[in-house]
Design a protein around this motif. Structure first.
Motif, PDB file in Angstrom:
ATOM      1  N   LEU A 103       9.098   5.621   1.032  1.00 58.31           N
ATOM      2  CA  LEU A 103      10.290   6.070   0.323  1.00 58.31           C
ATOM      3  C   LEU A 103       9.905   6.660  -1.027  1.00 58.31           C
ATOM      4  O   LEU A 103       9.482   5.942  -1.930  1.00 58.31           O
ATOM      5  CB  LEU A 103      11.263   4.896   0.120  1.00 58.31           C
ATOM      6  N   THR A 105      11.795   7.696  -3.307  1.00 63.28           N
ATOM      7  CA  THR A 105      12.668   7.167  -4.362  1.00 63.28           C
ATOM      8  C   THR A 105      12.262   5.772  -4.811  1.00 63.28           C
ATOM      9  O   THR A 105      12.667   5.326  -5.888  1.00 63.28           O
ATOM     10  CB  THR A 105      14.131   7.134  -3.871  1.00 63.28           C
ATOM     11  N   SER A 106      11.486   5.084  -4.000  1.00 63.16           N
ATOM     12  CA  SER A 106      11.052   3.720  -4.335  1.00 63.16           C
ATOM     13  C   SER A 106       9.537   3.638  -4.510  1.00 63.16           C
ATOM     14  O   SER A 106       8.938   2.572  -4.351  1.00 63.16           O
ATOM     15  CB  SER A 106      11.503   2.738  -3.240  1.00 63.16           C
ATOM     16  N   VAL A 161      19.049   2.765  -1.426  1.00 62.77           N
ATOM     17  CA  VAL A 161      18.739   2.790   0.007  1.00 62.77           C
ATOM     18  C   VAL A 161      19.995   3.220   0.768  1.00 62.77           C
ATOM     19  O   VAL A 161      20.013   4.252   1.427  1.00 62.77           O
ATOM     20  CB  VAL A 161      18.244   1.416   0.488  1.00 62.77           C
ATOM     21  N   ARG A 167      16.521   5.931   4.954  1.00 70.08           N
ATOM     22  CA  ARG A 167      16.019   4.880   4.060  1.00 70.08           C
ATOM     23  C   ARG A 167      16.393   3.503   4.591  1.00 70.08           C
ATOM     24  O   ARG A 167      15.579   2.570   4.561  1.00 70.08           O
ATOM     25  CB  ARG A 167      16.579   5.065   2.652  1.00 70.08           C
TER      26      ARG A 167
END
Length: 213
Positions: A103, A105-106, A161, A167
């Protein structure tokens, strides 16, 4: 040794003892003042000090710290007191790296010693349209965790998420979540590696009174 010399030695020794006592008292008083200053912070202070921290030292978090964060999450308001949430604490290095690799974004999970995955538990949510209150409930719980982290001198960041299907699928797969558990976000947390820079987001033009006009 004559009496005068002995008396001087005794007086000097007594003076050293007194200085030592007051020196210690001064340190203790200083520490007390610092503790009072820290405890004097208001909830509003913590809210404005919070910022999204994406880089961390490798210092691990204790079980007590992690439990404190989750307890803060559970203290959030909940519609009809349903408490439709589950909190998954992850400090397994392989799983944290898997979040970061899968991910974008993570990705900061690869740097964090731990993360808290806040999930919605649909089996605890209301029925019909009332079920959607779980989103508000877990959002409030997530914000509580971020504020608690700030208060504890930790850094954290909310990485979304839900509602991105891909996600959600990744996180559910890594954690082996059952169908009724919806991964809402990943909150990497640790000691900040660098200075936090809170943003001033106050914009008077976003405030209206008694209606739109």
């Amino acid at each position: 040794m004559n009496f005068s010399k002995a008396l001087n030695i005794l007086l000097a020794a007594a003076l050293l003892v007194v200085v030592g006592i007051y020196s210690t008292r001064g340190t203790t008083a200083g520490d007390t003042r610092n503790n009072i200053a820290m405890s004097a912070k208001t909830a509003t202070d913590i809210i404005h000090e919070r910022s999204s921290i994406r880089s961390y030292t490798d210092t691990p978090l204790t079980e007590e710290q992690l439990e404190t964060l989750v307890r803060a999450g559970m203290a959030a308001p909940s519609a009809m007191n349903k408490q439709p949430w589950q909190f998954i604490i992850v400090d397994d290095r392989e799983k944290l790296d898997a979040f970061g690799d899968a991910l974008q974004t993570s990705r900061m999970a690869k740097l964090a010693p731990a993360a808290i995955i806040v999930c919605g538990d649909l089996s605890k949510a209301g029925e019909g349209w009332l079920q959607q209150y779980w989103i508000q409930d877990v959002s409030a719980a997530s914000q509580n965790i971020l504020l608690a982290a700030t208060d504890m001198g930790l850094g954290a960041v909310w990485t979304s998420v839900y509602p991105a299907p891909e996600r959600m699928e990744v996180v559910s797969g890594i954690l082996g979540l059952p169908e009724h558990i919806v991964p809402f976000n990943i909150i990497p947390v640790g000691y900040p590696d660098g200075e936090a820079r809170p943003m001033d987001k106050w914009k008077p033009e976003n405030v209206r009174r008694n209606g739109w006009e």
